[in-house]
Design an enzyme around this catalytic site. Structure first.
Site, PDB file in Angstrom:
ATOM      1  N   LYS A  87      -1.596  16.807  19.261  1.00  0.00           N
ATOM      2  CA  LYS A  87      -0.977  16.897  17.936  1.00  0.00           C
ATOM      3  C   LYS A  87      -2.021  16.952  16.826  1.00  0.00           C
ATOM      4  O   LYS A  87      -1.696  17.349  15.701  1.00  0.00           O
ATOM      5  CB  LYS A  87      -0.011  15.741  17.698  1.00  0.00           C
ATOM      6  CG  LYS A  87      -0.651  14.376  17.538  1.00  0.00           C
ATOM      7  CD  LYS A  87       0.396  13.332  17.190  1.00  0.00           C
ATOM      8  CE  LYS A  87      -0.240  11.970  16.945  1.00  0.00           C
ATOM      9  NZ  LYS A  87       0.752  10.965  16.534  1.00  0.00           N
ATOM     10  N   ASP A  88      -3.274  16.546  17.113  1.00  0.00           N
ATOM     11  CA  ASP A  88      -4.331  16.572  16.105  1.00  0.00           C
ATOM     12  C   ASP A  88      -5.004  17.933  15.994  1.00  0.00           C
ATOM     13  O   ASP A  88      -5.739  18.183  15.028  1.00  0.00           O
ATOM     14  CB  ASP A  88      -5.411  15.529  16.424  1.00  0.00           C
ATOM     15  CG  ASP A  88      -4.917  14.098  16.262  1.00  0.00           C
ATOM     16  OD1 ASP A  88      -3.947  13.890  15.503  1.00  0.00           O
ATOM     17  OD2 ASP A  88      -5.503  13.197  16.888  1.00  0.00           O
TER      18      ASP A  88
ATOM     19  N   ARG B  60       6.091  13.801   8.024  1.00  0.00           N
ATOM     20  CA  ARG B  60       7.155  14.141   8.976  1.00  0.00           C
ATOM     21  C   ARG B  60       8.051  12.926   9.229  1.00  0.00           C
ATOM     22  O   ARG B  60       9.281  13.029   9.196  1.00  0.00           O
ATOM     23  CB  ARG B  60       6.524  14.628  10.294  1.00  0.00           C
ATOM     24  CG  ARG B  60       7.519  14.804  11.448  1.00  0.00           C
ATOM     25  CD  ARG B  60       6.798  15.096  12.744  1.00  0.00           C
ATOM     26  NE  ARG B  60       5.879  14.035  13.115  1.00  0.00           N
ATOM     27  CZ  ARG B  60       6.230  12.905  13.722  1.00  0.00           C
ATOM     28  NH1 ARG B  60       7.500  12.696  14.036  1.00  0.00           N
ATOM     29  NH2 ARG B  60       5.330  11.998  14.041  1.00  0.00           N
ATOM     30  N   ARG B  61       7.428  11.796   9.491  1.00  0.00           N
ATOM     31  CA  ARG B  61       8.197  10.580   9.757  1.00  0.00           C
ATOM     32  C   ARG B  61       8.944  10.120   8.500  1.00  0.00           C
ATOM     33  O   ARG B  61      10.114   9.748   8.558  1.00  0.00           O
ATOM     34  CB  ARG B  61       7.264   9.477  10.258  1.00  0.00           C
ATOM     35  CG  ARG B  61       6.721   9.726  11.649  1.00  0.00           C
ATOM     36  CD  ARG B  61       5.600   8.775  12.010  1.00  0.00           C
ATOM     37  NE  ARG B  61       5.156   8.956  13.398  1.00  0.00           N
ATOM     38  CZ  ARG B  61       3.976   8.598  13.863  1.00  0.00           C
ATOM     39  NH1 ARG B  61       3.089   8.040  13.055  1.00  0.00           N
ATOM     40  NH2 ARG B  61       3.663   8.797  15.137  1.00  0.00           N
TER      41      ARG B  61
ATOM     42  N   ARG C 186      -3.156   3.951   7.220  1.00  0.00           N
ATOM     43  CA  ARG C 186      -3.993   4.839   8.017  1.00  0.00           C
ATOM     44  C   ARG C 186      -4.934   4.008   8.858  1.00  0.00           C
ATOM     45  O   ARG C 186      -5.049   2.811   8.698  1.00  0.00           O
ATOM     46  CB  ARG C 186      -4.791   5.767   7.081  1.00  0.00           C
ATOM     47  CG  ARG C 186      -4.132   7.139   6.873  1.00  0.00           C
ATOM     48  CD  ARG C 186      -5.202   8.204   6.668  1.00  0.00           C
ATOM     49  NE  ARG C 186      -6.059   8.297   7.827  1.00  0.00           N
ATOM     50  CZ  ARG C 186      -7.390   8.449   7.778  1.00  0.00           C
ATOM     51  NH1 ARG C 186      -8.018   8.508   6.625  1.00  0.00           N
ATOM     52  NH2 ARG C 186      -8.100   8.534   8.882  1.00  0.00           N
ATOM     53  N   GLY C 187      -5.652   4.683   9.749  1.00  0.00           N
ATOM     54  CA  GLY C 187      -6.597   4.003  10.616  1.00  0.00           C
ATOM     55  C   GLY C 187      -6.140   4.038  12.058  1.00  0.00           C
ATOM     56  O   GLY C 187      -5.095   4.601  12.397  1.00  0.00           O
ATOM     57  N   ASN C 188      -6.952   3.452  12.945  1.00  0.00           N
ATOM     58  CA  ASN C 188      -6.570   3.434  14.352  1.00  0.00           C
ATOM     59  C   ASN C 188      -5.403   2.464  14.565  1.00  0.00           C
ATOM     60  O   ASN C 188      -4.966   1.782  13.635  1.00  0.00           O
ATOM     61  CB  ASN C 188      -7.774   3.073  15.238  1.00  0.00           C
ATOM     62  CG  ASN C 188      -8.385   1.729  14.869  1.00  0.00           C
ATOM     63  OD1 ASN C 188      -7.681   0.763  14.602  1.00  0.00           O
ATOM     64  ND2 ASN C 188      -9.714   1.659  14.859  1.00  0.00           N
TER      65      ASN C 188
ATOM     66  N   THR D  37      -5.946  -1.162  13.576  1.00  0.00           N
ATOM     67  CA  THR D  37      -6.002  -1.326  12.122  1.00  0.00           C
ATOM     68  C   THR D  37      -4.600  -1.324  11.526  1.00  0.00           C
ATOM     69  O   THR D  37      -4.268  -2.151  10.667  1.00  0.00           O
ATOM     70  CB  THR D  37      -6.832  -0.196  11.486  1.00  0.00           C
ATOM     71  OG1 THR D  37      -8.169  -0.260  11.982  1.00  0.00           O
ATOM     72  CG2 THR D  37      -6.852  -0.316   9.966  1.00  0.00           C
ATOM     73  N   ARG D  38      -3.748  -0.423  12.003  1.00  0.00           N
ATOM     74  CA  ARG D  38      -2.396  -0.345  11.462  1.00  0.00           C
ATOM     75  C   ARG D  38      -1.556  -1.559  11.847  1.00  0.00           C
ATOM     76  O   ARG D  38      -0.752  -2.041  11.055  1.00  0.00           O
ATOM     77  CB  ARG D  38      -1.731   0.964  11.910  1.00  0.00           C
ATOM     78  CG  ARG D  38      -2.244   2.166  11.120  1.00  0.00           C
ATOM     79  CD  ARG D  38      -1.508   3.427  11.491  1.00  0.00           C
ATOM     80  NE  ARG D  38      -2.241   4.203  12.479  1.00  0.00           N
ATOM     81  CZ  ARG D  38      -1.831   5.358  12.975  1.00  0.00           C
ATOM     82  NH1 ARG D  38      -0.675   5.873  12.584  1.00  0.00           N
ATOM     83  NH2 ARG D  38      -2.553   6.017  13.857  1.00  0.00           N
TER      84      ARG D  38
ATOM     85  N   CYS E 137      -0.447  20.180  10.370  1.00  0.00           N
ATOM     86  CA  CYS E 137      -0.024  19.010  11.135  1.00  0.00           C
ATOM     87  C   CYS E 137       0.446  17.871  10.228  1.00  0.00           C
ATOM     88  O   CYS E 137       0.892  16.836  10.710  1.00  0.00           O
ATOM     89  CB  CYS E 137      -1.171  18.519  12.020  1.00  0.00           C
ATOM     90  SG  CYS E 137      -2.661  18.077  11.123  1.00  0.00           S
TER      91      CYS E 137
END
Length: 310
Positions: free
Chosen positions: A81-82, A129-130, A147-149, A152-153, A240
């Site tokens: 998706k990236d 999108r969400r 944002r972040g990994n 982090t989220r 994306c």
């Protein structure tokens, strides 16, 4: 035959877990030394900045692709998706691996489902999108950018006092965090991003030895489904980060593709579904996109363009 292959990956826990999954699969088939090389991308350098501020499409993969083209690495592992729908000249997707769970997941330490969220509840996600699809369901909710990994989220969910966050189910599963999922959100509520849950191996076109190595992991059904999804996205002209979702699956040789196009505020949502042969995957994506464009999608995309130019 190559005896040593350098695989490029981002340095997050999820990226490393996904790349090690690929290495394990390849090692079962080939007697080759696979070496991981961590590459820092634009998104990693700016973990808190909105993606549109640091380059939009390709921010998770650009530096990996530069390494590929220069020969610094032999292949790169990505969350599909990236990957932008148009790859740099000289590169291609050598394999799409059997897909994980494509759904979005609701994670919360307070509530068991989206329905349980209180009026004006705070939900963490930076995905247009969400946000668009969930606003259609719950226009009362307040969407907080995170944002972040994944780690982090999850931490921000607690530090910001959020009622929940939305993450990809496949990412949580690959990190052994599936127990955190309170609800897997149905397609009817939130259509996933094109390619969500799938891993892609990107290689150079002019390296037949590497192409042969990675081809052993290619899943024809996952390839067909995600190709249709990406064709749908490309035909709509959305990146994306646009409010566009798609999911395809193959059953008894027939490919079914579902797609959604939404306005950012969630007031206008177009959904469609199409079926056809696996071999028609790109055409199916194009046809479904054109159907949505003819049903009002053109106006949605025009409105989106105005927002993005501000």
């Amino acid at each position: 035959m190559k005896s040593r292959v350098i695989i490029g990956t981002r340095g997050s826990r999820l990226a490393l877990a996904q790349t090690k999954l690929v290495v394990d699969l390849l090692s079962q088939i080939h007697s080759i030394e696979f070496v991981l090389k961590e590459v820092t991308t634009s998104a990693d350098k700016n973990p808190d900045a909105p993606l549109y501020e640091i380059g939009g499409e390709g921010v998770f993969v650009k530096e990996l692709e530069i390494q590929l083209l220069s020969g610094g690495i032999d292949m790169a592992v990505h969350s599909l998706k990236d990957l932008p729908v148009d790859l740099p000249q000289g590169l291609l997707i050598g394999a799409v691996i059997s897909r994980g769970d494509p759904l979005d997941a609701f994670v919360s330490s307070r509530y068991e489902s989206l329905d349980e969220l209180p009026p004006r509840g705070k939900l963490g996600t930076s995905s247009p999108r969400r946000i668009a699809q969930l606003r259609s369901l719950r226009p009362d909710l307040e969407f907080i950018p995170v944002r972040g990994n994944i780690e982090t989220r999850l931490a921000k969910m607690e530090s910001l006092g959020l009622d929940g966050i939305i993450l990809a189910a496949a990412g949580l599963e690959r990190l052994g965090l599936a127990h955190l999922i309170r609800e897997r959100i149905p397609f009817e509520i939130c259509m996933p991003a094109p390619g969500q849950g799938a891993l892609a191996i990107e290689v150079r076109r002019d390296d037949p030895a590497l192409l042969g190595i990675v081809a052993s992991l290619d899943d024809p059904m996952a390839r067909a489904a995600t190709t249709a999804e990406r064709s749908f996205l490309k035909t709509l002209g959305g990146g994306c980060h646009a409010p566009i979702g798609a999911f395809g699956y193959v059953e008894n040789g027939e490919l079914t593709l579902q797609g959604v196009l939404a306005s950012p505020n969630g007031r206008d949502i177009l959904r469609g579904k199409i079926k056809g042969r696996m071999e028609e995957r790109e055409k199916l994506g194009q046809r479904l996109a054109k159907e949505l464009l003819e049903c009002g999608g053109v106006n949605i995309l025009k409105g989106l363009g105005k927002i993005q130019r501000r």
